[in-house]
Design an enzyme around this catalytic site. Structure first.
Site, PDB file in Angstrom:
ATOM      1  N   HIS B 197       0.685  -1.332   0.329  1.00 29.41           N
ATOM      2  CA  HIS B 197       0.017   0.092   0.419  1.00 29.41           C
ATOM      3  C   HIS B 197       0.609   1.111   0.085  1.00 29.41           C
ATOM      4  O   HIS B 197       0.869   2.003  -0.718  1.00 29.41           O
ATOM      5  CB  HIS B 197      -1.193  -0.265   1.381  1.00 29.41           C
ATOM      6  CG  HIS B 197      -2.194  -0.951   0.748  1.00 29.41           C
ATOM      7  ND1 HIS B 197      -3.081  -1.427   0.182  1.00 29.41           N
ATOM      8  CD2 HIS B 197      -2.120  -2.010   1.987  1.00 29.41           C
ATOM      9  CE1 HIS B 197      -3.744  -2.265   0.412  1.00 29.41           C
ATOM     10  NE2 HIS B 197      -3.007  -2.757   1.380  1.00 29.41           N
ATOM     11  N   ARG B 305     -15.473  20.785  -3.735  1.00 27.44           N
ATOM     12  CA  ARG B 305     -16.021  20.085  -3.036  1.00 27.44           C
ATOM     13  C   ARG B 305     -16.069  20.628  -0.961  1.00 27.44           C
ATOM     14  O   ARG B 305     -15.074  20.522  -0.620  1.00 27.44           O
ATOM     15  CB  ARG B 305     -14.973  19.047  -2.905  1.00 27.44           C
ATOM     16  CG  ARG B 305     -15.364  17.897  -3.329  1.00 27.44           C
ATOM     17  CD  ARG B 305     -14.064  16.447  -3.760  1.00 27.44           C
ATOM     18  NE  ARG B 305     -14.489  15.922  -4.536  1.00 27.44           N
ATOM     19  CZ  ARG B 305     -13.913  15.412  -5.500  1.00 27.44           C
ATOM     20  NH1 ARG B 305     -12.022  15.971  -5.670  1.00 27.44           N
ATOM     21  NH2 ARG B 305     -13.566  14.856  -7.135  1.00 27.44           N
ATOM     22  N   ARG B 343     -20.157  22.479  -4.967  1.00 26.81           N
ATOM     23  CA  ARG B 343     -21.151  22.259  -4.506  1.00 26.81           C
ATOM     24  C   ARG B 343     -21.855  22.119  -3.302  1.00 26.81           C
ATOM     25  O   ARG B 343     -20.679  22.410  -2.282  1.00 26.81           O
ATOM     26  CB  ARG B 343     -20.561  20.819  -5.018  1.00 26.81           C
ATOM     27  CG  ARG B 343     -21.406  19.359  -4.671  1.00 26.81           C
ATOM     28  CD  ARG B 343     -20.915  17.946  -5.380  1.00 26.81           C
ATOM     29  NE  ARG B 343     -19.959  17.562  -3.957  1.00 26.81           N
ATOM     30  CZ  ARG B 343     -19.314  16.609  -4.135  1.00 26.81           C
ATOM     31  NH1 ARG B 343     -19.147  15.959  -5.415  1.00 26.81           N
ATOM     32  NH2 ARG B 343     -18.020  16.330  -3.251  1.00 26.81           N
ATOM     33  N   GLU B 442     -25.666  12.047 -10.942  1.00 27.66           N
ATOM     34  CA  GLU B 442     -24.674  11.225 -10.878  1.00 27.66           C
ATOM     35  C   GLU B 442     -25.813  10.028 -10.059  1.00 27.66           C
ATOM     36  O   GLU B 442     -24.841   8.592  -9.896  1.00 27.66           O
ATOM     37  CB  GLU B 442     -23.724  11.562  -9.396  1.00 27.66           C
ATOM     38  CG  GLU B 442     -24.649  11.874  -8.680  1.00 27.66           C
ATOM     39  CD  GLU B 442     -23.407  12.628  -7.222  1.00 27.66           C
ATOM     40  OE1 GLU B 442     -22.357  11.907  -7.066  1.00 27.66           O
ATOM     41  OE2 GLU B 442     -24.042  14.146  -6.929  1.00 27.66           O
ATOM     42  N   ASN B 465     -18.448   9.004 -11.463  1.00 22.67           N
ATOM     43  CA  ASN B 465     -17.647   8.122 -10.176  1.00 22.67           C
ATOM     44  C   ASN B 465     -18.932   7.798  -9.692  1.00 22.67           C
ATOM     45  O   ASN B 465     -18.747   6.671  -9.939  1.00 22.67           O
ATOM     46  CB  ASN B 465     -17.115   9.128  -9.313  1.00 22.67           C
ATOM     47  CG  ASN B 465     -15.773  10.158  -9.502  1.00 22.67           C
ATOM     48  OD1 ASN B 465     -15.654   9.279 -11.012  1.00 22.67           O
ATOM     49  ND2 ASN B 465     -14.829  10.743  -8.802  1.00 22.67           N
ATOM     50  N   ASP B 466     -19.718   8.680  -8.894  1.00 25.29           N
ATOM     51  CA  ASP B 466     -20.775   7.637  -8.501  1.00 25.29           C
ATOM     52  C   ASP B 466     -21.884   7.579  -8.888  1.00 25.29           C
ATOM     53  O   ASP B 466     -22.531   6.031  -9.291  1.00 25.29           O
ATOM     54  CB  ASP B 466     -21.374   8.765  -7.632  1.00 25.29           C
ATOM     55  CG  ASP B 466     -21.202   9.168  -6.202  1.00 25.29           C
ATOM     56  OD1 ASP B 466     -20.822   9.839  -5.102  1.00 25.29           O
ATOM     57  OD2 ASP B 466     -20.085   8.248  -5.497  1.00 25.29           O
ATOM     58  N   ARG B 476     -16.884   0.959  -5.098  1.00 24.96           N
ATOM     59  CA  ARG B 476     -16.100   1.398  -5.061  1.00 24.96           C
ATOM     60  C   ARG B 476     -15.262   0.995  -3.964  1.00 24.96           C
ATOM     61  O   ARG B 476     -13.704   0.373  -4.506  1.00 24.96           O
ATOM     62  CB  ARG B 476     -16.029   2.753  -5.957  1.00 24.96           C
ATOM     63  CG  ARG B 476     -14.262   2.487  -6.395  1.00 24.96           C
ATOM     64  CD  ARG B 476     -13.805   3.091  -7.480  1.00 24.96           C
ATOM     65  NE  ARG B 476     -14.663   4.348  -7.102  1.00 24.96           N
ATOM     66  CZ  ARG B 476     -13.428   6.064  -8.251  1.00 24.96           C
ATOM     67  NH1 ARG B 476     -12.749   5.765  -8.717  1.00 24.96           N
ATOM     68  NH2 ARG B 476     -13.517   7.110  -8.030  1.00 24.96           N
ATOM     69  N   CYS B 513     -17.326  15.929 -14.318  1.00 25.10           N
ATOM     70  CA  CYS B 513     -15.888  15.912 -13.136  1.00 25.10           C
ATOM     71  C   CYS B 513     -15.944  14.537 -12.319  1.00 25.10           C
ATOM     72  O   CYS B 513     -15.999  14.934 -11.590  1.00 25.10           O
ATOM     73  CB  CYS B 513     -16.602  17.225 -11.819  1.00 25.10           C
ATOM     74  SG  CYS B 513     -18.373  17.238 -12.398  1.00 25.10           S
TER      75      CYS B 513
END
Lengths: 149, 595, 89
Positions: B197, B305, B343, B442, B465-466, B476, B513
């Site tokens: 990792h 964000r 957002r 999303e 992504n979502d 994910r 995005c």
């Protein structure tokens, strides 16, 4: 009175490059001088090969080329991956590295090895020719004088 | 003066770092050992269980922060750690020792962990053996929660000086994630593999790193000059001028290339080879990233964000309108006249859920989050909207609403926004006539009914992504299914097309995005699907802009048309790979190493 | 009690991801589930236990299930292994 010296095995020669250059050079030399004794190793690294795998292969190739009197490694380009990996195996006097290999150099190296020269002597022979693109690694790490002419 | 020496290892993160070695050794540490009175044993078991519980929460909280900062797949590392805490094979032996030896929990944990770690290290399969580091990490966290101060594992916070190259036996994920990136410029470890990792984190941080370097610790001393070559996997100790020159040249080349990319990026909006303007903005989380937006030549901020401002501090706390307005205003001012899309809070889900939602949700990802949460917490929402409106005159503000599932929510938000606007104006504070309000697409229902939503918003923003997560029903961050997360799935592509068409019909701009925009091959596909505005991490902006200038929209459209006729994500990815060879020759796909 | 022999077919064997999937599958059943390799028996709901088996492709594992839903549990685990843990190779 001493008897004749026990014949020492010749210094091993190993070519190392990106891609097929090493094997091509070896093949060319063997064809140019088909009757001369003494082979040389050739390790061609794949362009996409992972460095750690290449390093392992290199280690094996060095061991295979060493017949007891050490090895001189000839690499294609100082600063290229094959040369960078080879430097970890540098052992002045036993494992020497010369970068910027070309055909005349290799033919000469083969002759020197046949004459029974040591690895250090062979490496130094190219340094003294003073070509800018050629480097003998021992000089880099504070070895014998004359690392750059 | 030490002799120059080079060692070979496994390169895990590209780049060259030249610096000074700081040794980081996990010395053989000894946890304190106390024998207990028999009557104290049950209490000690209880203390252990509570420490496990609080460790679990800490790890999950780290996971949430890492998810917000780096992406959910990095958070998966920490979720896996949390899994160890629920495993009887870990907890059982500790409890057994506490009971049978009547010994304190710190000692029991250290001993049990040492034994398990030893067994892992002996395994022939390297990937599994690497999990030993994860286990060690978890055990240390539990010991810390038990109040064990004896852990002399060097903490990143203690590092002093600059241009540091960390030389260690190994780096745990917790350590790696806390590396001060302003002072540490690279690292090398004796242990570890490409899938450890720390390696993965090194890559995402852009820190040159080499692992698995045999004899590293016996060869490199504290303060030695060290070069880490993340391309060939070589570590140099005290290299001489010749070698240093080589690396300086390489670094200069890389810096030149990056600078030229950045310069071209800063020059302005990227225009494709066939004359179509593509806007590339940046996704940011912290006000401190504004510098990156400018440096990397982004055309503004496509996604700020806002929740991260508070999440980063570790405990969620809603500041008042004035404090928020100051932050928003500062960002708007520094970036003006570039647009900044802010957002509204996307809280809930895995981000700070317990503090805000106030309950343990069974399924946080599908629960009270985004706009739903904001609508359910009107005071919090109105405070943020007030702050946004107060800050608006400082620049070009656009407000984006997350997790919209239908037009109803948009209408409610607009109504509240109008009320708040009236209130602010009444207080005599200057407020712009209107601030563009957009919906984040999303949730699948929003994508499918984009035609119903578009008329009621000023812009649409695709959050792929979502969207991918919800459409494919794949979490994910869940390691067991993360391979199924494919933004190139035909279902996702069709939804994107649907949204683009809805936006076109309603004559509203649509941007994208999600992380897929930063992938050159997917970027090509998206341009072909009709997207003209993108937003991504600032560092990827220069490369994408350069690519944008090299491609033609007509080629991209051809590729997209072909992709839409394919049936599986693998087919799409194969098509893109093939097309990339001709259309994106300068871009070499980095070798993927799975986590 | 049911016993069933399984052979790992996927390329990486019982590596971290596959083990996690197995734990998730097993956790859904109340029966006691174990996997045995060369005499080493581990709890199939323990990820550490599964990882320590170090079972690579081709390894044969004995699955034991005991409890009210043992049949369903065996079927679920067996299918997961047959499907190669949904990995591509």
């Amino acid at each position: 009175m001493a008897g004749p010296p026990t014949p020492r095995p010749p210094v091993g020669l190993l070519l190392l490059s990106h891609g097929p250059l090493a094997s091509a050079l070896r093949e060319t030399i063997l064809r140019l001088e088909p009757d001369e004794p003494g082979d040389m190793g050739a390790l061609s690294l794949d362009w996409e090969e992972a460095p750690e795998a290449a390093s392992r292969r290199l280690e094996k190739a060095i061991a295979a080329a060493d017949q007891g009197a050490g090895v001189v490694l000839f690499t294609d380009l100082f600063g290229g991956t094959p040369s960078n990996l080879a430097l970890a195996f540098l052992d002045p006097g036993r494992v020497e590295i010369v970068s910027g290999v070309n055909l005349p150099m290799l033919i000469r190296a083969r002759a020197l090895a046949r004459e029974g020269r040591s690895a250090g002597e062979i490496a130094l022979a190219f340094v003294e020719r003073g070509r800018r693109a050629i480097v003998a690694a021992t000089g880099l790490v504070g070895g014998p004088a004359g690392s750059r002419a | 003066m030490k002799r120059a020496l080079s060692l070979n290892g496994i390169p895990v993160s590209p780049g060259v770092a030249v610096g000074r070695a700081v040794l980081w050794l996990s010395r053989e540490d000894t946890a304190p050992r106390r024998t207990l009175e028999p009557e104290d044993v049950p209490g000690e078991l209880e203390r252990f269980r509570r420490a496990v519980e609080s460790s679990f929460e800490e790890i999950e909280s780290t996971a949430a922060q890492v998810a917000a900062r780096l992406g959910p797949e990095y958070a998966a590392i920490f979720h896996a750690h949390a899994m160890f805490l629920k495993d009887r094979a870990f907890v059982g032996p500790v409890e057994k020792r506490i009971v049978q030896e009547a010994v304190n929990a710190e000692w029991a944990v250290a001993a049990a962990a040492r034994e398990l770690v030893g067994r892992f290290r002996d395994l022939p399969d390297e990937n599994i053996a690497l999990r030993a580091t994860d286990l060690d990490d978890v055990a240390r966290i539990v010991r810390r929660h038990l109040g064990d101060e004896s852990d002399n594992h060097l903490r990143v916070e203690d590092l002093a000086g600059e241009a540091i190259i960390l030389i260690a036996d190994e780096l745990t994920p917790s350590d790696a994630v806390r590396i001060p990136r302003d002072r540490v410029i690279g690292f090398a470890t004796e242990r570890g593999g490409a899938t450890s990792h720390a390696a993965i984190l090194a890559r995402s941080f852009g820190l040159p790193a080499v692992v698995g370097v045999a004899k590293l610790l016996e060869s490199v001393g504290e303060n030695d000059r060290v070069v880490v070559d993340g391309r060939d996997g070589v570590v140099w100790r005290e290299p001489n001028e010749e070698i240093l020159g080589l690396f300086r040249d390489r670094r200069a080349d890389e810096a030149r290339r990056e600078k030229s990319l950045k310069e071209r990026s800063v020059v302005g909006v990227a225009v494709t080879a066939d004359g179509v303007a593509l806007t590339v903005r940046a996704n940011i989380e912290l006000a401190s990233e504004v510098g990156d937006v400018l440096e990397y030549g982004a055309d503004g901020v496509g996604l700020f964000r806002s929740e991260f401002l508070y999440l980063a501090s570790g405990d969620f706390h809603v500041p008042d309108a004035d404090s928020q307005a100051a932050i928003y205003g500062d960002v708007l001012r520094r970036l003006a006249p570039r647009p900044v899309v802010i957002r509204t809070y996307d809280l809930g889900g895995k981000k700070g859920s317990r503090q805000v939602v106030g309950a343990d949700e069974l399924s946080p990802v599908l629960g009270l989050r985004g706009v739903r949460l904001s609508l359910a917490r009107p005071e919090m929402f109105r405070t943020q909207l007030t702050a946004l409106l107060m800050a608006a005159p400082a620049g070009d503000l656009r407000i984006l609403v997350p997790m919209v599932s239908g037009v109803e929510e948009v209408r409610r938000v607009r109504a509240i926004l109008n009320e708040v606007r009236a209130e602010v104006a009444e207080r005599g504070i200057p407020v712009p006539e209107s601030v563009p309000l957009g919906a984040m697409i999303e949730v699948p229902s929003a994508a499918i009914t984009a035609d119903l939503i578009a008329p009621d918003v000023d812009f649409l923003a695709l959050g792929t992504n979502d969207l991918t997560q919800y459409t494919l029903a794949v979490d994910r961050a869940n390691e067991t299914v993360s391979d199924l997360f494919r933004p190139d799935h035909p279902a996702v592509l069709r939804l994107i097309v649907r949204v683009v068409e809805a936006a076109r019909a309603a004559r509203k701009p649509v941007s994208l995005c999600g992380e897929m925009a930063a992938d050159p091959q997917l970027f090509l596909l998206l341009v072909g699907l009709g997207i003209r505005e993108f937003s991504m991490g600032p560092r990827t902006v220069p490369l994408i802009k350069a690519i944008a200038r090299d491609i033609t929209v007509s080629d991209a459209a051809r590729v997209a048309k072909a992709a839409l006729s394919l049936t599986t994500p693998e087919e799409v990815s194969a098509l893109l790979g093939l097309e990339a060879r001709d259309l994106l020759p300068a871009v070499r796909r980095p070798k993927a190493v799975s986590a | 009690m049911i016993e069933e022999t399984l052979i790992l077919k996927n390329r990486l064997g019982l590596h971290a991801r596959a083990a996690a999937k197995l734990v998730h599958a097993a956790a859904g059943f109340s029966s006691r589930l174990t996997l045995t390799r060369d005499g080493d028996e581990v709890d199939a709901k323990s990820i550490l236990g599964l990882l320590l088996l170090a079972a690579s492709r081709g390894t044969s594992l004995l699955l034991r299930a005991e409890g009210p839903d043992e049949a369903a549990a065996v079927t679920a685990v067996k299918e997961l292994v047959e499907r190669r843990f949904d990995e591509s190779e």
